[in-house]
Design an enzyme around this catalytic site. Sequence first.
Site, mmCIF file in Angstrom:
data_model
loop_
_atom_site.group_PDB
_atom_site.id
_atom_site.type_symbol
_atom_site.label_atom_id
_atom_site.label_comp_id
_atom_site.label_asym_id
_atom_site.label_seq_id
_atom_site.Cartn_x
_atom_site.Cartn_y
_atom_site.Cartn_z
ATOM 1 N N ASN A 1 0.829 -1.200 0.000
ATOM 2 C CA ASN A 1 0.000 0.000 0.000
ATOM 3 C C ASN A 1 0.870 1.259 0.000
ATOM 4 O OD1 ASN A 1 -1.852 2.007 0.351
ATOM 5 N ND2 ASN A 1 -2.786 1.174 2.192
ATOM 6 N N ASP A 2 1.525 1.533 1.131
ATOM 7 C CA ASP A 2 2.287 2.777 1.254
ATOM 8 C C ASP A 2 3.330 2.956 0.155
ATOM 9 O OD1 ASP A 2 0.847 3.440 3.475
ATOM 10 O OD2 ASP A 2 2.297 2.581 4.885
#
Lengths: 92, 448
Positions: free
Chosen positions: B375-376
């Site tokens: 995600n990040d």
Amino acid sequence: MLDLMIIFVLSAFIGYFVVWGVTPALYSPLMSVSNAISGVIILGAISAAGFAESKAVEVCALIAVVLAAINIFGGFAVSARMLAMFKTKEKK
Amino acid sequence: MMSGFLYLAAAVLFILSIRGLSSPKSARLGNYLGIIGMSLAIATALFAVPAERLLPIIFALALGGIIGVISGQKVKITALPQMIAAFNGLGGGAAVFLAGGEILSGGLHPLATSVGAVIGALAFSGSMVAFAKLQGILSGKGLKFKFQHALNLVFSAVTLVLFVAYLVSGQTELFWMMTILALLLGVLLVLPIGGADMPIVISVLNAYSGWAGVGVGFMLNQTLLIITGTIVGAGGAILAYVMTKAMNSSLKQVMLGQNSKSEGNSSDFSDAVAKSGSPTDAAFIMENAEKIIIVPGFGMAAARAQHAVKEMADILRKKYHVDVRFAIHPVAGRMPGHMNVLLAEANVPYDEIFEMEDINREFATADVAYVIGANDITNPLAKSDPSSPIYGMPVLDVGAAKNVFFVKRSLGSGYAGVENPLFFQPNTTMLYGDAKAVTEAIVKELEK
């Protein structure tokens, strides 16, 4: 003492260049190989145990031998396993 | 004299063993050279010991060797990060016991001994906490409490004072207090650090075990220990540098546990709706794609989905003639190089795997980006939103691909607590579920 300092500084340069040459894909094996070779302090532990003048010192040194040996054997075993998995495309 | 030459040979072999890791081709040979060097060094050390005292040493060596080999063989590939952390800690522990023994026998090198003891103690207790977190014994989230920084600061300061006081006075009680304090400090320093910062922490602890070895080397006048410890210390430091760079954080931030704060979340997507899809939709788009880039993250490791991913890549390539590649962010996973090892385990050839800077511009020409459990490291806010905690972190440009699939358990934000605007982009489809289950469902569709 000065000799040891010279060795230390030159080793730092060797370490710097050799480690930058490691490909990022192999950073995990790098950690486990360096784990294994940092177990080389077992040399100190072996001679401390071999020349200890009291039981307490010998026990300390022997514990250090066990810990460093786990580090060495485990580190090389894990690296060997990881490295055995890195392959290129199988030739047809 | 002879032993000196043998130690020199061992040092050269160790350097070559690291050098071997410059390419996967030479890496296995490198590992063997390391083993030869170590055997040489141990044999030389044993040879110098009086014969009547050898037995307990051989026994200790065999005991450690058996434990090491068995745990190294048995450990699951998914459990490697904690295994490496544990080994690291043991090296630090060995340094502490050696330094302790030196003090008990009235050692002559208080400075080197103290350095070995303090750094070894930090490496030992810090690694044990890292191990417990990675193993799931302790929560993977950073543990924070009031006055934590103040407490750490006080502990560090007192350790330093004891260090100096011991050097000046030579009172061994001070040495023991200092060592115990360093052990506590190691625990306190690693406790607040969360899962995604683990690659940095493991690297730092790796460096510590090297520097502890340097201290012991000075203590014992043993050049091989100094050379090896320095190289290992430099290695850990460089890894930590690469990892912090890839997260755009600093060592200070990580060590103080500031990285995982997530208050500065200025972007609000509460009104936006993310489009979700089924594995069938994903399979249909992937079949007709020309170029697919797979982006693995920690979620793939957690779900043990690497084999399913490899299967998907194979069938896309063979049956549908799609160009499939893998893109790896430097900090994906829990240790440096984590994703590379997992994909290697699943038999993905390493020449299909690309590092971030080599593949980032390829996303623009890709039909599909398949993001699995990451995600990040894909979050475009890192580029556009200066108030975001991850601002400045280099990210994979998955949003540039024609279609983006996110395989995720839920819409939750990533580890950094930042919402990912990519989820709400029109070309993004969320595939909710377990990374492995979703990928296997896609494989099934592709097989039809």
